[in-house]
Design a protein around this motif. Structure first.
Motif, PDB file in Angstrom:
ATOM      1  N   VAL A   1      -2.766  -3.971  -7.299  1.00 14.58           N
ATOM      2  CA  VAL A   1      -2.464  -4.575  -5.897  1.00 14.58           C
ATOM      3  C   VAL A   1      -1.610  -5.743  -6.087  1.00 14.58           C
ATOM      4  O   VAL A   1      -0.442  -5.946  -5.610  1.00 14.58           O
ATOM      5  CB  VAL A   1      -3.696  -5.064  -4.952  1.00 14.58           C
ATOM      6  N   ASP A   2      -1.782  -6.473  -7.195  1.00 15.44           N
ATOM      7  CA  ASP A   2      -0.836  -7.779  -6.896  1.00 15.44           C
ATOM      8  C   ASP A   2       0.711  -7.380  -7.506  1.00 15.44           C
ATOM      9  O   ASP A   2       1.605  -7.826  -7.159  1.00 15.44           O
ATOM     10  CB  ASP A   2      -1.487  -8.639  -8.082  1.00 15.44           C
ATOM     11  N   THR A   3       0.709  -6.434  -8.645  1.00 13.79           N
ATOM     12  CA  THR A   3       1.982  -5.899  -9.095  1.00 13.79           C
ATOM     13  C   THR A   3       2.507  -5.228  -8.028  1.00 13.79           C
ATOM     14  O   THR A   3       3.821  -5.480  -7.792  1.00 13.79           O
ATOM     15  CB  THR A   3       1.768  -4.867 -10.192  1.00 13.79           C
ATOM     16  N   SER A   4       1.940  -4.496  -7.143  1.00  8.81           N
ATOM     17  CA  SER A   4       2.523  -3.541  -6.054  1.00  8.81           C
ATOM     18  C   SER A   4       3.018  -4.769  -4.904  1.00  8.81           C
ATOM     19  O   SER A   4       4.271  -4.466  -4.484  1.00  8.81           O
ATOM     20  CB  SER A   4       1.455  -2.712  -5.333  1.00  8.81           C
ATOM     21  N   ARG A   5       2.366  -5.983  -4.750  1.00  7.75           N
ATOM     22  CA  ARG A   5       2.970  -6.839  -3.717  1.00  7.75           C
ATOM     23  C   ARG A   5       4.013  -7.442  -4.078  1.00  7.75           C
ATOM     24  O   ARG A   5       5.089  -7.784  -3.517  1.00  7.75           O
ATOM     25  CB  ARG A   5       1.886  -7.994  -3.506  1.00  7.75           C
TER      26      ARG A   5
ATOM     27  N   ARG B   1       0.933  -1.428   0.130  1.00  9.70           N
ATOM     28  CA  ARG B   1       0.067  -0.080   0.007  1.00  9.70           C
ATOM     29  C   ARG B   1       0.651   1.184  -0.109  1.00  9.70           C
ATOM     30  O   ARG B   1       0.520   2.238  -0.502  1.00  9.70           O
ATOM     31  CB  ARG B   1      -0.938  -0.014   1.160  1.00  9.70           C
ATOM     32  N   VAL B   2       1.868   1.317   0.859  1.00  9.71           N
ATOM     33  CA  VAL B   2       2.919   2.478   0.892  1.00  9.71           C
ATOM     34  C   VAL B   2       3.627   2.698  -0.542  1.00  9.71           C
ATOM     35  O   VAL B   2       3.600   3.725  -1.063  1.00  9.71           O
ATOM     36  CB  VAL B   2       3.894   2.244   2.104  1.00  9.71           C
ATOM     37  N   LEU B   3       3.881   1.502  -1.153  1.00  9.83           N
ATOM     38  CA  LEU B   3       4.580   1.782  -2.380  1.00  9.83           C
ATOM     39  C   LEU B   3       3.185   2.092  -3.514  1.00  9.83           C
ATOM     40  O   LEU B   3       3.762   3.167  -4.086  1.00  9.83           O
ATOM     41  CB  LEU B   3       5.055   0.297  -2.819  1.00  9.83           C
ATOM     42  N   MET B   4       2.263   1.937  -3.525  1.00  9.56           N
ATOM     43  CA  MET B   4       1.231   2.373  -4.399  1.00  9.56           C
ATOM     44  C   MET B   4       0.832   3.845  -4.073  1.00  9.56           C
ATOM     45  O   MET B   4       0.909   4.677  -5.143  1.00  9.56           O
ATOM     46  CB  MET B   4      -0.145   1.508  -4.219  1.00  9.56           C
ATOM     47  N   GLU B   5       1.165   4.321  -2.842  1.00  9.56           N
ATOM     48  CA  GLU B   5       0.893   5.570  -2.662  1.00  9.56           C
ATOM     49  C   GLU B   5       2.100   6.409  -3.038  1.00  9.56           C
ATOM     50  O   GLU B   5       2.010   7.421  -3.542  1.00  9.56           O
ATOM     51  CB  GLU B   5       0.560   5.853  -0.851  1.00  9.56           C
ATOM     52  N   ARG B   6       3.285   5.913  -2.890  1.00 13.61           N
ATOM     53  CA  ARG B   6       4.560   6.742  -3.133  1.00 13.61           C
ATOM     54  C   ARG B   6       4.487   6.968  -4.712  1.00 13.61           C
ATOM     55  O   ARG B   6       5.194   7.856  -5.169  1.00 13.61           O
ATOM     56  CB  ARG B   6       5.800   5.830  -2.543  1.00 13.61           C
ATOM     57  N   LEU B   7       3.972   5.850  -5.335  1.00 10.61           N
ATOM     58  CA  LEU B   7       4.038   5.920  -6.850  1.00 10.61           C
ATOM     59  C   LEU B   7       2.871   6.597  -7.422  1.00 10.61           C
ATOM     60  O   LEU B   7       2.903   6.796  -8.636  1.00 10.61           O
ATOM     61  CB  LEU B   7       4.103   4.592  -7.352  1.00 10.61           C
ATOM     62  N   GLU B   8       1.900   6.854  -6.720  1.00 10.62           N
ATOM     63  CA  GLU B   8       0.631   7.604  -7.127  1.00 10.62           C
ATOM     64  C   GLU B   8       1.056   8.805  -7.957  1.00 10.62           C
ATOM     65  O   GLU B   8       2.082   9.805  -7.532  1.00 10.62           O
ATOM     66  CB  GLU B   8      -0.222   8.121  -5.973  1.00 10.62           C
ATOM     67  N   GLY B   9       0.603   9.152  -9.141  1.00  8.17           N
ATOM     68  CA  GLY B   9       0.739  10.139 -10.012  1.00  8.17           C
ATOM     69  C   GLY B   9       2.134  10.147 -10.976  1.00  8.17           C
ATOM     70  O   GLY B   9       2.071  10.767 -11.587  1.00  8.17           O
TER      71      GLY B   9
END
Length: 168
Positions: free
Chosen positions: A151-155, A137-145
């Motif tokens: 989700v699977d790719t982020s995991r 989740r943190v990774l998705m937030e950091r990459l936002e924009g």
């Protein structure tokens, strides 16, 4: 009424190649090496990866640590150029506590699978998965924009980031 097709639509919003910067990789134990190999295999088998505001995929991704920052360097898979399309450098600070806890739980998990009761292994694994979910989740937030991922790719990317951090 529109019918859904079982055929998969080919998309360019994906990764076709992933490399980890060899200078960034700490030589881990066999378990960490195996997790890294599985994550790369699973990522290449199925992922959702798109650069915000661009359509130059499929992509090649290089992940490393540069000056204590997480580096995501993205290349076009269709162009032979070694020049990246974009490079994003993310602070590692938001990941530090998660990584520390994740590695403590991983150590406990690998010790437990040798001798512990199944209920104990399951409890530790639930904690490991929770930390893994938090890291993704943190990774998705950091990459936002910057980069759109599912989700699977982020995991799976989080697994690779963890493998870079592993000190053994």
């Amino acid at each position: 009424m529109e019918q859904a097709s079982s055929e998969t639509v080919a998309t360019n919003d994906r990764l076709s190649e992933i490399t980890l910067d060899s200078a960034s990789i700490g030589r881990g134990n066999a378990n960490i090496e195996h997790e890294r190999e599985v994550a790369i295999y699973d990522l290449l088998d199925g992922n959702a990866f798109a650069l915000e505001g661009r359509d130059e995929g499929p992509y090649k991704l290089s992940i490393g640590i540069v000056d204590d920052r997480l580096a995501f360097t993205v290349f076009s898979a269709d162009k032979p150029s070694d020049e990246p399309i974009v490079a994003h450098f993310l602070s590692l600070t938001p990941f530090k506590r998660i990584m520390k806890d994740y590695f403590l739980v991983l150590d406990s998990y690998y010790q437990a699978i040798r001798t512990a009761q199944p209920s104990r292994i399951q409890a530790i694994d639930m904690g490991r998965r929770g930390l893994h979910d938090e890291g993704s989740r943190v990774l998705m937030e950091r990459l936002e924009g910057k980069i759109k991922i599912d989700v699977d790719t982020s995991r799976r990317l989080f697994t690779l980031i963890a493998a870079l951090h592993w000190k053994g």
